[in-house]
Design a protein around this motif. Sequence first.
Motif, PDB file in Angstrom:
ATOM      1  N   LYS A  94       0.833  -1.196   0.000  1.00 15.58           N
ATOM      2  CA  LYS A  94       0.000   0.000   0.000  1.00 15.58           C
ATOM      3  C   LYS A  94       0.872   1.251   0.000  1.00 15.58           C
ATOM      4  O   LYS A  94       0.625   2.192  -0.726  1.00 15.58           O
ATOM      5  CB  LYS A  94      -0.920   0.007   1.212  1.00 15.58           C
ATOM      6  N   ARG A  95       1.917   1.263   0.810  1.00 16.98           N
ATOM      7  CA  ARG A  95       2.807   2.411   0.874  1.00 16.98           C
ATOM      8  C   ARG A  95       3.490   2.628  -0.474  1.00 16.98           C
ATOM      9  O   ARG A  95       3.584   3.748  -0.944  1.00 16.98           O
ATOM     10  CB  ARG A  95       3.840   2.222   1.984  1.00 16.98           C
ATOM     11  N   LEU A 143       1.138   4.273  -2.897  1.00 15.96           N
ATOM     12  CA  LEU A 143       0.925   5.687  -2.609  1.00 15.96           C
ATOM     13  C   LEU A 143       2.164   6.510  -2.930  1.00 15.96           C
ATOM     14  O   LEU A 143       2.056   7.634  -3.414  1.00 15.96           O
ATOM     15  CB  LEU A 143       0.514   5.870  -1.147  1.00 15.96           C
ATOM     16  N   TYR A 183       2.383   9.654  -5.571  1.00 17.06           N
ATOM     17  CA  TYR A 183       3.027  10.935  -5.246  1.00 17.06           C
ATOM     18  C   TYR A 183       4.087  11.270  -6.290  1.00 17.06           C
ATOM     19  O   TYR A 183       4.148  12.388  -6.797  1.00 17.06           O
ATOM     20  CB  TYR A 183       3.656  10.854  -3.854  1.00 17.06           C
ATOM     21  N   TYR A 218      -5.982   8.954 -10.968  1.00 15.17           N
ATOM     22  CA  TYR A 218      -6.493   8.170  -9.847  1.00 15.17           C
ATOM     23  C   TYR A 218      -7.905   8.571  -9.457  1.00 15.17           C
ATOM     24  O   TYR A 218      -8.253   9.738  -9.473  1.00 15.17           O
ATOM     25  CB  TYR A 218      -5.566   8.308  -8.639  1.00 15.17           C
ATOM     26  N   ASP A 275      -7.283   8.017  -1.435  1.00 15.95           N
ATOM     27  CA  ASP A 275      -5.896   7.961  -0.961  1.00 15.95           C
ATOM     28  C   ASP A 275      -4.902   8.216  -2.086  1.00 15.95           C
ATOM     29  O   ASP A 275      -4.016   9.059  -1.959  1.00 15.95           O
ATOM     30  CB  ASP A 275      -5.576   6.600  -0.331  1.00 15.95           C
ATOM     31  N   SER A 276      -5.046   7.504  -3.166  1.00 19.43           N
ATOM     32  CA  SER A 276      -4.119   7.654  -4.290  1.00 19.43           C
ATOM     33  C   SER A 276      -4.215   9.040  -4.899  1.00 19.43           C
ATOM     34  O   SER A 276      -3.205   9.668  -5.211  1.00 19.43           O
ATOM     35  CB  SER A 276      -4.402   6.598  -5.365  1.00 19.43           C
ATOM     36  N   HIS A 319      -2.501  11.653  -2.644  1.00 16.70           N
ATOM     37  CA  HIS A 319      -1.047  11.569  -2.734  1.00 16.70           C
ATOM     38  C   HIS A 319      -0.550  12.136  -4.067  1.00 16.70           C
ATOM     39  O   HIS A 319       0.449  12.837  -4.112  1.00 16.70           O
ATOM     40  CB  HIS A 319      -0.562  10.125  -2.552  1.00 16.70           C
TER      41      HIS A 319
END
Length: 55
Positions: free
Chosen positions: A5-6, A9, A13, A31, A35-36, A39
């Motif tokens: 997951k990190r 993301l 970013y 996206y 969350d995506s 970022h």
Amino acid sequence: MKRQKRDRLERAYSLGYKTGKSGRSKELCPYQTLDSRSHWLGGWRKAIEERSAFA
């Protein structure tokens, strides 16, 4: 699982940063998930700030 997951993301970013660095619009964000997308936009904003600081 958390690493995947990190990484995802971090990639969002990074792609947003590259888009912002090239001066392209934030409307190009690919996206849909919150969350995506957040970022990606964070990376885009950082790049835009850096561009305007040097202008």
